[in-house]
Motif scaffolding. Structure first.
Motif, PDB file in Angstrom:
ATOM      1  N   ILE A  79     -15.335  29.338  65.525  1.00 28.09           N
ATOM      2  CA  ILE A  79     -15.496  30.390  66.575  1.00 28.09           C
ATOM      3  C   ILE A  79     -16.633  30.953  66.309  1.00 28.09           C
ATOM      4  O   ILE A  79     -16.790  31.739  65.175  1.00 28.09           O
ATOM      5  CB  ILE A  79     -14.265  31.222  66.877  1.00 28.09           C
ATOM      6  N   VAL A  80     -17.557  31.277  67.288  1.00 28.68           N
ATOM      7  CA  VAL A  80     -18.724  32.139  67.155  1.00 28.68           C
ATOM      8  C   VAL A  80     -18.437  33.054  68.694  1.00 28.68           C
ATOM      9  O   VAL A  80     -18.211  32.714  69.709  1.00 28.68           O
ATOM     10  CB  VAL A  80     -19.868  31.501  67.459  1.00 28.68           C
ATOM     11  N   THR A  90     -19.398  35.097  63.407  1.00 27.83           N
ATOM     12  CA  THR A  90     -18.634  33.810  63.182  1.00 27.83           C
ATOM     13  C   THR A  90     -17.113  34.094  62.545  1.00 27.83           C
ATOM     14  O   THR A  90     -17.098  34.881  61.670  1.00 27.83           O
ATOM     15  CB  THR A  90     -19.530  33.003  62.362  1.00 27.83           C
ATOM     16  N   LEU A  91     -16.351  33.299  62.730  1.00 34.61           N
ATOM     17  CA  LEU A  91     -15.057  33.122  62.183  1.00 34.61           C
ATOM     18  C   LEU A  91     -15.223  32.084  60.851  1.00 34.61           C
ATOM     19  O   LEU A  91     -16.164  31.166  61.070  1.00 34.61           O
ATOM     20  CB  LEU A  91     -13.750  32.894  63.167  1.00 34.61           C
ATOM     21  N   LEU A 123     -17.770  27.749  70.885  1.00 34.40           N
ATOM     22  CA  LEU A 123     -17.329  26.881  69.795  1.00 34.40           C
ATOM     23  C   LEU A 123     -18.498  26.018  69.100  1.00 34.40           C
ATOM     24  O   LEU A 123     -19.241  25.363  69.855  1.00 34.40           O
ATOM     25  CB  LEU A 123     -16.317  25.938  70.182  1.00 34.40           C
ATOM     26  N   GLU A 124     -18.682  26.128  67.770  1.00 34.72           N
ATOM     27  CA  GLU A 124     -19.802  25.380  67.187  1.00 34.72           C
ATOM     28  C   GLU A 124     -19.255  24.344  66.246  1.00 34.72           C
ATOM     29  O   GLU A 124     -18.140  24.438  65.616  1.00 34.72           O
ATOM     30  CB  GLU A 124     -20.404  26.314  66.121  1.00 34.72           C
ATOM     31  N   LEU A 125     -19.751  23.224  66.483  1.00 32.91           N
ATOM     32  CA  LEU A 125     -19.351  21.789  65.931  1.00 32.91           C
ATOM     33  C   LEU A 125     -20.380  21.428  65.088  1.00 32.91           C
ATOM     34  O   LEU A 125     -21.521  21.022  65.617  1.00 32.91           O
ATOM     35  CB  LEU A 125     -18.815  20.832  66.917  1.00 32.91           C
ATOM     36  N   ASN A 138     -23.027  23.566  70.199  1.00 34.91           N
ATOM     37  CA  ASN A 138     -22.232  24.604  70.695  1.00 34.91           C
ATOM     38  C   ASN A 138     -21.745  24.246  71.896  1.00 34.91           C
ATOM     39  O   ASN A 138     -22.370  23.413  72.600  1.00 34.91           O
ATOM     40  CB  ASN A 138     -23.062  25.821  70.790  1.00 34.91           C
ATOM     41  N   THR A 139     -20.580  24.685  72.221  1.00 34.31           N
ATOM     42  CA  THR A 139     -19.643  24.149  73.407  1.00 34.31           C
ATOM     43  C   THR A 139     -20.251  25.320  74.633  1.00 34.31           C
ATOM     44  O   THR A 139     -20.905  26.182  74.383  1.00 34.31           O
ATOM     45  CB  THR A 139     -18.266  24.161  73.244  1.00 34.31           C
ATOM     46  N   THR A 140     -19.738  25.308  75.840  1.00 34.64           N
ATOM     47  CA  THR A 140     -19.968  26.297  76.810  1.00 34.64           C
ATOM     48  C   THR A 140     -19.431  27.456  76.198  1.00 34.64           C
ATOM     49  O   THR A 140     -18.517  27.661  75.753  1.00 34.64           O
ATOM     50  CB  THR A 140     -19.227  25.746  78.117  1.00 34.64           C
TER      51      THR A 140
END
Length: 151
Positions: A79-80, A90-91, A123-125, A138-140
């Motif tokens: 999670i960002v 960031t987590l 959300l960073e993947l 990164n997601t929306t």
């Protein structure tokens, strides 16, 4: 008398519609992302974002999944989040290291609560091709309706 009853019923219906379809509720929802590399390493992540207040966000059903090929390299997501000061934080990373044969790793629900307002989250993947070669998306971005009421 009929006019008064009709006016009251219309007012209740209008208020009910506003409570159900308020624009603030549109800010919460599912954020998901998928990334693919031509040389291998595919991944997927998903989380439901629920803003509770200016300073608190609940994340539900965080899932990280390694998609084939089975290269024994992890897929990770985190999670960002952004404070209203413009600072991004960031987590910790959450990794799926079970390979592509399973349905991913579910990390459940957790809450982010800070003393300063949280403006937005994403959300960073990241997926790996080799230990030193990775690709991230990164997601929306989801905006906090308690901080950005019109956004």
């Amino acid at each position: 008398m009929k006019t008064r009853i009709l006016s009251t019923a219309l007012a209740i219906a209008t208020l009910s519609g506003l409570l159900v379809a308020s624009p603030a509720q549109a800010r919460d929802g599912v954020s998901s992302g998928r990334t693919e590399r031509p040389s291998g390493g595919n991944g997927y992540a998903q989380v439901t974002v629920d803003f509770v207040s200016r300073t608190k966000v609940v994340f539900r059903k965080l899932k990280v999944r390694d998609l084939c090929p089975g290269d024994n390299l992890p897929v990770k997501a985190r999670i960002v989040y952004k404070h209203t000061t413009g600072t991004w934080r960031t987590l910790p990373w959450k990794k799926d290291t079970n390979g592509c044969a399973d349905k991913g790793t579910n990390f459940g629900n957790f809450t982010l609560s800070r003393s300063r307002s949280i403006s937005a989250v994403t959300l960073e993947l990241c997926v790996y091709n080799r230990k030193s070669d990775f690709h991230c998306v990164n997601t929306t971005t989801r905006y906090n309706q308690y901080v950005h009421p019109g956004r």
